[in-house]
Design an enzyme around this catalytic site. Structure first.
Site, short mmCIF file in Angstrom:
data_model
loop_
_atom_site.label_atom_id
_atom_site.label_comp_id
_atom_site.label_asym_id
_atom_site.label_seq_id
_atom_site.Cartn_x
_atom_site.Cartn_y
_atom_site.Cartn_z
N HIS A 183 23.52 -45.21 -9.80
CA HIS A 183 23.73 -44.91 -11.22
C HIS A 183 22.87 -43.77 -11.72
CE1 HIS A 183 27.01 -47.42 -12.00
NE2 HIS A 183 26.52 -48.17 -11.03
N ARG A 326 36.93 -48.29 -19.94
CA ARG A 326 36.83 -49.42 -19.03
C ARG A 326 36.03 -50.53 -19.72
NH1 ARG A 326 33.59 -48.56 -13.57
NH2 ARG A 326 31.80 -48.70 -14.93
N ASP A 449 32.71 -48.07 -5.40
CA ASP A 449 32.70 -49.45 -4.93
C ASP A 449 33.64 -49.66 -3.76
OD1 ASP A 449 30.77 -50.96 -6.39
OD2 ASP A 449 31.95 -50.56 -8.19
N CYS A 496 38.49 -42.26 -10.20
CA CYS A 496 37.33 -41.98 -11.05
C CYS A 496 36.02 -42.21 -10.31
CB CYS A 496 37.39 -42.79 -12.33
SG CYS A 496 37.43 -44.56 -12.03
#
Ligand code: PEP
Ligand code: MG
Length: 572
Positions: A183, A326, A449, A496
């Site tokens: 992140h 999202r 992911d 994305c």
């Protein structure tokens, strides 16, 4: 001068001053001191000793007996003179010498055998930490304190740390931990701050205020550059800025291949005010608004009205252009301060994202209400994270229908036809994409992911980063399967995850038939340049040959050979 190699996490070149951002346990730097620097080092130690003593005297005034004992140690000439001798004789920085002297004195006390004296060793360590803290000018730092031109040097950044990060004052980030899809990396890219991560132990070597150069394109950091190195970096920075400015000329042109296939290039954002950067880089929409960043203030979740305002701001700014928001993706590696979700042995495989929302419908409903209320202000698309199969979708649909019914009953306006899509980021979703495609309006592939779960490689763990491979045949097969199943059922597929902004992957994704690419806003112009330089048909035939290759390494090499003959090199 020290040079470090790490993972290039956010592009660009920066030259600035080190802003050490460390947790309370201090990393003690160790570096050599030339004989000519000894006097300056003694001065630094004397000043630190005076500051530490003043700090202790202020605390002792409150009558704390432990502090009084520590103060006595400061006034004990043994410690101070041992450090002074050490700085003169050991050719190392004062912090390192303090740590060594404290160890030696404690070892001597510890060997004395009485419990009382052994316990005093703890006090020595405490005093040593205080002195080292003063030498490093360390205090519990906040990123808000970073002065203009700072390069943050840290072990790792938590998403919540970045709430206080001012992108106008912070020019670069260098961290011991992290990978391209951690992140910290995603945030750095979205804020347009050059970053190099996975540097192992840079936080132990850099000193506060020291000059530092960062090359986010090559993944290199230089601490304390000499004049030649600084000049080289200054030149590279100018070349990079010029190349970026040149690419801005593409902003008003469509992302269209040489043979006329139009794709959509969209932006990923974390906070509403990034929308300026989205518009400035010619995005066709927002492909991913990670709403969890609204949930990072400590202590409470944002109210329905607060959320509605944030969503509306983005929708209004983007107008006709689609904005994909999202729903909450907390848990796993995305931790909100003060919200210990659950102590789990495997949080990445645990209670995160949609799993959390379905178990906490009261939180989920507030977000859905806010989203639907905001929908009248623009072109909203609703997207759900971490879907693992059709069953979760049924439950989502039920809750969504309930929220819509409530709003209708209350007379609150919303767009009833807001498209509903899912992230395909769990292998089981890709493998059931035929079933899922007939139940939603669009897919967005979350490669960050998807790669992690397909290859069983923690996306944030630099030790296994070498296995994290977007071009692995297993990943490409899942992407291909997802796109084929979606197109067979007439729905579009975006991506994305970070792979969408990887220039090496562009031609592969075009060849696989991807409809839209979403990435950090700064990534859009270079990807547009590539899209406009190749044909969709030739990309498809390239992909047919790639899919027969046995490894990600060979696939990437084949793509490099292919693009090398067609694209002018980009300036970095
Ligand atoms: C992904 O997993 O690819 C993605 C875009 O989501 P995040 O990085 O927020 O998990
Ligand atoms: Mg994800």
């Amino acid at each position: 001068m020290l040079e470090f190699a790490g993972i290039s996490a956010s592009p660009g070149i920066a030259i600035g001053r080190v802003f050490l951002f460390l947790e309370d346990k201090l990393a003690i730097p160790r570096y050599a001191i030339a004989p000519s620097q000894v006097d300056a080092e003694q001065g630094r130690f004397a000043a630190a000793l005076a500051r530490a003593a003043a700090e202790l005297r202020a605390l002792a005034a409150a009558g704390n007996p432990v502090v009084e004992a520590h103060l006595l140690m400061f006034e004990d000439p043994e410690l101070a003179s041992a450090v002074r001798r050490g700085v003169a004789e050991r050719n190392h920085n004062a912090e390192w010498v303090v740590a060594e002297v404290v160890e030696e004195l404690s070892a001597r006390l510890g060997a004395a055998g009485t419990t009382y004296l052994q316990e005093r060793t703890l006090d020595f360590h405490d005093v040593g930490q205080r002195l080292i803290g003063q030498l490093l000018e360390h205090r519990r730092a906040s990123l808000a304190d970073a002065p203009e031109g700072s390069v943050i040097v840290t072990r790792t950044l938590m998403p919540s740390d970045t709430l206080t990060l001012d992108r106008h004052r912070v020019v670069g980030i260098a961290a011991d931990a992290g990978s391209r899809t951690s992140h910290t990396a995603i945030l750095a890219r979205s804020l347009g701050i050059p970053a190099v991560l996975g540097l192992s132990d840079i936080s132990r070597h850099a000193r506060a205020g020291e000059e530092i150069c960062i090359d986010g394109n090559r993944g290199v950091v230089v601490v304390g550059p000499d004049a030649d190195t600084r000049a080289r970096y200054t030149q590279r920075k100018a070349a990079w800025e010029e190349a970026t400015a040149r690419l801005a000329g593409l902003n008003d042109l469509p992302a269209e291949t040489l043979d006329g296939k139009l794709v959509s290039l969209e932006a990923n954002i974390e906070v509403p005010d990034e929308v300026d950067a989205v518009l400035a880089h010619g995005a066709d929409g927002v492909g991913l608004f990670r709403s969890e960043f609204l949930f990072l203030q400590p202590g409470r979740f944002p109210s329905e009205d607060e959320q509605e305002r944030a969503y509306t701001a983005v929708l209004r700014a983007m107008g006709e252009r689609p904005v994909t928001i999202r729903t909450l993706d907390l848990g796993g590696d995305k931790i909100a301060p003060g919200f210990a979700l659950a102590a789990e042995a495997n949080p990445i495989l645990g209670w995160r994202a949609i799993r959390y929302c379905l178990a906490r419908p009261e939180v989920f409903r507030v977000q859905l209400r806010a989203l639907l209320r905001a929908s009248v202000h623009g072109t909203l698309r609703l997207m759900f994270p971490l879907i693992s199969g059709p069953t979760e979708l049924e439950r989502i649909r039920e809750i969504l229908a309930g929220v819509k019914a409530d709003l209708t009953r209350e007379g609150v306006p919303f767009r009833a036809d807001v498209p509903v899509g899912i992230m395909v980021e769990v292998p089981s979703a890709a493998l059931t994409s035929d079933l899922l495609a007939s139940r939603v309006d669009f897919f967005s592939i979350g490669t960050n992911d998807l790669i992690q779960y397909t290859l069983a490689v923690d996306r944030g763990n630099e030790r296994v980063a070498y296995l994290y491979d977007p071009f692995h045949p297993a990943v490409l097969r899942l992407v291909r399967m997802t796109i084929l199943n979606a197109h067979a059922r007439g729905i579009p597929v975006g991506m994305c995850g970070e792979m969408a902004g990887d220039p090496l992957a562009t031609v592969v994704l075009l060849g696989l038939g991807l409809d839209s690419f979403s990435m950090g806003p700064l990534g859009i112009p270079p990807i547009k340049r590539i899209v406009r330089s190749v044909g969709a048909m030739e990309a498809e035939s390239l992909v047919r040959t790639l899919l027969a290759l046995p490894s990600g390494g060979e696939i990437a090499a084949a793509v490099r050979r292919w693009t090398g003959t067609r694209l002018e090199p980009s300036a970095d």
